[in-house]
Design a protein around this motif. Structure first.
Motif, mmCIF file in Angstrom:
data_model
loop_
_atom_site.group_PDB
_atom_site.id
_atom_site.type_symbol
_atom_site.label_atom_id
_atom_site.label_comp_id
_atom_site.label_asym_id
_atom_site.label_seq_id
_atom_site.Cartn_x
_atom_site.Cartn_y
_atom_site.Cartn_z
ATOM 1 N N MET A 172 38.586 40.485 93.446
ATOM 2 C CA MET A 172 38.885 39.785 94.363
ATOM 3 C C MET A 172 38.605 38.321 95.120
ATOM 4 S SD MET A 172 41.903 39.824 96.811
ATOM 5 C CE MET A 172 42.891 40.987 97.412
ATOM 6 N N ARG A 173 39.372 38.053 94.763
ATOM 7 C CA ARG A 173 38.467 36.250 95.700
ATOM 8 C C ARG A 173 39.231 35.735 97.195
ATOM 9 N NH1 ARG A 173 37.289 31.925 91.512
ATOM 10 N NH2 ARG A 173 36.579 30.559 92.868
ATOM 11 N N ARG A 174 38.714 35.487 98.035
ATOM 12 C CA ARG A 174 39.558 35.675 99.403
ATOM 13 C C ARG A 174 39.530 34.057 99.666
ATOM 14 N NH1 ARG A 174 41.134 40.384 102.015
ATOM 15 N NH2 ARG A 174 41.335 38.509 103.825
ATOM 16 N N ALA A 175 40.319 34.090 99.838
ATOM 17 C CA ALA A 175 40.514 31.973 100.499
ATOM 18 C C ALA A 175 39.470 31.143 99.891
ATOM 19 C CB ALA A 175 40.218 32.283 101.753
ATOM 20 N N HIS A 176 39.713 31.343 98.093
ATOM 21 C CA HIS A 176 39.092 30.517 97.257
ATOM 22 C C HIS A 176 40.093 28.890 96.674
ATOM 23 C CE1 HIS A 176 41.322 31.504 93.462
ATOM 24 N NE2 HIS A 176 40.926 32.561 94.559
ATOM 25 N N PHE A 177 41.002 28.491 97.722
ATOM 26 C CA PHE A 177 41.430 27.601 97.455
ATOM 27 C C PHE A 177 42.599 27.507 97.862
ATOM 28 C CE2 PHE A 177 43.687 29.783 94.151
ATOM 29 C CZ PHE A 177 44.951 29.321 94.395
ATOM 30 N N LEU A 178 43.499 26.103 98.450
ATOM 31 C CA LEU A 178 44.213 26.211 98.860
ATOM 32 C C LEU A 178 45.732 26.561 98.243
ATOM 33 C CD1 LEU A 178 42.548 23.253 101.759
ATOM 34 C CD2 LEU A 178 43.227 25.909 102.006
ATOM 35 N N GLY A 179 46.547 26.457 99.356
ATOM 36 C CA GLY A 179 48.110 26.721 98.677
ATOM 37 C C GLY A 179 48.981 25.031 98.524
ATOM 38 N N ALA A 180 50.219 24.737 98.077
ATOM 39 C CA ALA A 180 50.697 23.836 98.336
ATOM 40 C C ALA A 180 50.556 23.352 99.179
ATOM 41 C CB ALA A 180 52.349 23.724 97.352
ATOM 42 N N ASP A 181 51.134 24.648 100.579
ATOM 43 C CA ASP A 181 52.125 24.609 101.926
ATOM 44 C C ASP A 181 50.118 23.890 102.933
ATOM 45 O OD1 ASP A 181 50.328 26.398 101.914
ATOM 46 O OD2 ASP A 181 52.003 27.979 102.909
ATOM 47 N N GLY A 182 48.383 23.624 102.646
ATOM 48 C CA GLY A 182 47.675 24.116 102.845
ATOM 49 C C GLY A 182 46.739 25.725 103.029
#
Length: 51
Positions: free
Chosen positions: A1-11
């Protein structure tokens, strides 16, 4: 599990999960996926009891 490792389209931060299936588990996993896809979800099964 990788948590908060990149930003989604909404930031917002996004998580990812990776799964693996052993060759010996494949027949049972494939059957459960077919049942789920056809609307016949089956709870349980698998070595860890997750299905």
């Amino acid at each position: 599990m990788r948590r908060a490792h990149f930003l989604g389209a909404d930031g917002s931060p996004r998580d990812s999960a990776q799964y693996s299936i052993l060759r010996t588990d494949r027949p049972g996993v494939a059957e459960r996926l077919r049942r789920r896809a056809s609307g016949g979800f089956v709870v349980g099964g698998g070595a860890a009891g997750v299905g």
